[in-house]
Design a protein around this motif. Structure first.
Motif, PDB file in Angstrom:
ATOM      1  N   ILE A 131       2.581   5.722   0.841  1.00  0.00           N
ATOM      2  CA  ILE A 131       2.597   4.483   0.060  1.00  0.00           C
ATOM      3  C   ILE A 131       3.722   3.571   0.532  1.00  0.00           C
ATOM      4  CG2 ILE A 131       2.981   3.499  -2.232  1.00  0.00           C
ATOM      5  CD1 ILE A 131       1.691   6.139  -3.332  1.00  0.00           C
ATOM      6  N   GLU A 165      -4.016  12.776  -5.340  1.00  0.00           N
ATOM      7  CA  GLU A 165      -2.685  12.496  -5.900  1.00  0.00           C
ATOM      8  C   GLU A 165      -2.004  11.429  -5.049  1.00  0.00           C
ATOM      9  OE1 GLU A 165      -0.229  15.953  -5.647  1.00  0.00           O
ATOM     10  OE2 GLU A 165      -0.552  16.225  -3.495  1.00  0.00           O
ATOM     11  N   GLU A 166      -1.016  10.783  -5.623  1.00  0.00           N
ATOM     12  CA  GLU A 166      -0.279   9.773  -4.867  1.00  0.00           C
ATOM     13  C   GLU A 166       0.634  10.426  -3.837  1.00  0.00           C
ATOM     14  OE1 GLU A 166       1.786   7.069  -7.403  1.00  0.00           O
ATOM     15  OE2 GLU A 166      -0.037   6.323  -8.375  1.00  0.00           O
ATOM     16  N   THR A 190      -4.192   6.395  -1.757  1.00  0.00           N
ATOM     17  CA  THR A 190      -3.798   7.788  -1.487  1.00  0.00           C
ATOM     18  C   THR A 190      -4.308   8.732  -2.567  1.00  0.00           C
ATOM     19  OG1 THR A 190      -1.636   7.502  -2.589  1.00  0.00           O
ATOM     20  CG2 THR A 190      -1.730   7.089  -0.215  1.00  0.00           C
ATOM     21  N   LYS A 191      -4.366   8.260  -3.798  1.00  0.00           N
ATOM     22  CA  LYS A 191      -4.860   9.117  -4.871  1.00  0.00           C
ATOM     23  C   LYS A 191      -6.339   9.422  -4.691  1.00  0.00           C
ATOM     24  CE  LYS A 191      -4.432   9.824  -9.832  1.00  0.00           C
ATOM     25  NZ  LYS A 191      -3.865   9.299 -11.105  1.00  0.00           N
ATOM     26  N   ASN A 224      -1.129   2.992  -3.639  1.00  0.00           N
ATOM     27  CA  ASN A 224      -1.059   4.135  -4.552  1.00  0.00           C
ATOM     28  C   ASN A 224      -2.462   4.647  -4.870  1.00  0.00           C
ATOM     29  OD1 ASN A 224       1.278   2.285  -4.941  1.00  0.00           O
ATOM     30  ND2 ASN A 224       1.997   3.878  -6.333  1.00  0.00           N
ATOM     31  N   LYS A 275      -0.327  -2.074  -6.561  1.00  0.00           N
ATOM     32  CA  LYS A 275      -0.340  -0.643  -6.250  1.00  0.00           C
ATOM     33  C   LYS A 275      -1.620  -0.221  -5.538  1.00  0.00           C
ATOM     34  CE  LYS A 275       2.865   0.726  -9.921  1.00  0.00           C
ATOM     35  NZ  LYS A 275       3.111   1.618 -11.082  1.00  0.00           N
TER      36      LYS A 275
END
Length: 226
Positions: free
Chosen positions: A78, A72-73, A66-67, A63, A60
Motif C-alpha cells: 500500500i 487482508e491489507e 490488496t485486501k 488498501n 484508500k
C-alpha cells in the motif's frame, strides 16, 4: 455584464486524465515488483473497478486492492503504491498551455475568480498550490464543504454567496457538460465548455431550451468572450 468567473480544476486548468493513468500504472508496477501476484493489465483493471466503485476522491484504493487480492491489507505494498503514485503524479503535473495567461488576463480586466470543484477541500487546494495558481482565486468551494456534488445547485449557490456574486453576473468554465455546464445554467449562471465537445443530444437540448453555451478549445479563447 459578467463580474465573477468560476473554474473547475481537473481537465479544465490542467490535464488530469493524461497523468492519472500513467501514475496509477507506475504505482502498480512498484507493487508488483514487491510481491503483488498480478500482471499490470490485470491489476489496472481491478484498480479501475475499485476507483469506479469507491469514487476518485476515496483515499484508500490501494488498501482495497490488496485486501481483495490477499484477503487482508498489505501495508508495504500500500505504501509503495501510494508513494509511487504521488511522486509520478506530481512530476507529471502540467498546466494547459494558456491557463496562466488567461487567468492573468481575467484578473487584469477586474474579474473576481473562484473555483467550484467536486472533491476534498485539502486535495483541491493542494493541486492549486502545486500548480502555482492558488493566488489567483478568491474562493475555492468544494463538494466536501457543500455536502453535495456538481451539478447540484447548492454547491453553485454556496460559491456565489461566498463570493458575494449574483448568478446572472457570473460564468462557470468547465469541461463536463452535466456537472459544470448544466449545474451552472440551472442556478442562473452563464457557462463556457472548455477542452470538450458538445454531443448532438446536448446541442439539441440547449437549442430546445433556448440556452446559450460557448464552446472553446482551450482557455486562451476566453479573451474573445470576456
Amino acid at each position: 455584464m459578467i463580474d465573477a468567473v468560476f473554474f473547475d480544476i481537473d481537465d479544465t486548468l490542467y490535464d488530469t486524465s493524461g497523468f492519472a493513468k500513467l501514475a496509477r500504472k507506475a504505482a502498480l508496477n512498484s507493487m508488483i515488483d514487491a510481491g503483488l501476484p498480478m500482471e499490470q493489465d490485470e491489476a489496472y483493471i481491478l484498480l479501475r473497478e475499485i476507483i469506479d466503485e469507491k469514487g476518485s476522491n476515496y483515499d484508500k484504493h490501494f488498501n482495497v486492492l490488496t485486501k481483495r487480492v490477499f484477503g487482508e491489507e498489505k501495508p508495504l505494498l500500500i505504501a509503495l503504491g501510494m508513494i509511487t503514485y504521488h511522486n509520478v503524479k506530481f512530476a507529471l503535473l502540467r498546466l494547459f498551455p494558456n491557463t496562466v495567461s488567461s487567468l492573468i488576463y481575467l484578473k487584469g480586466k477586474g474579474y473576481t475568480l473562484g473555483v467550484i470543484s467536486n472533491g476534498i477541500t485539502i486535495k483541491q487546494w493542494e493541486k492549486l498550490i502545486r500548480l502555482g495558481l492558488h493566488h489567483f482565486f478568491e474562493e475555492v468551494v468544494t463538494s466536501q464543504e457543500a455536502g453535495v456534488e456538481k451539478p447540484n445547485e447548492k454547491i453553485f449557490q454556496l460559491a456565489l454567496d461566498r463570493m458575494g456574486c449574483e448568478a446572472e453576473r457570473s460564468v462557470m468554465i468547465g469541461n463536463k457538460f452535466n456537472e459544470d455546464i448544466m449545474g451552472a445554467l440551472n442556478v442562473g449562471m452563464s457557462a463556457i465548455l472548455v477542452n470538450s465537445e458538445l454531443k448532438d443530444s446536448e446541442r439539441e437540448y440547449l437549442k430546445k431550451e433556448n440556452l446559450n453555451v460557448e464552446v472553446i478549445k482551450d482557455l486562451g479563447e476566453i479573451k474573445n468572450i470576456l
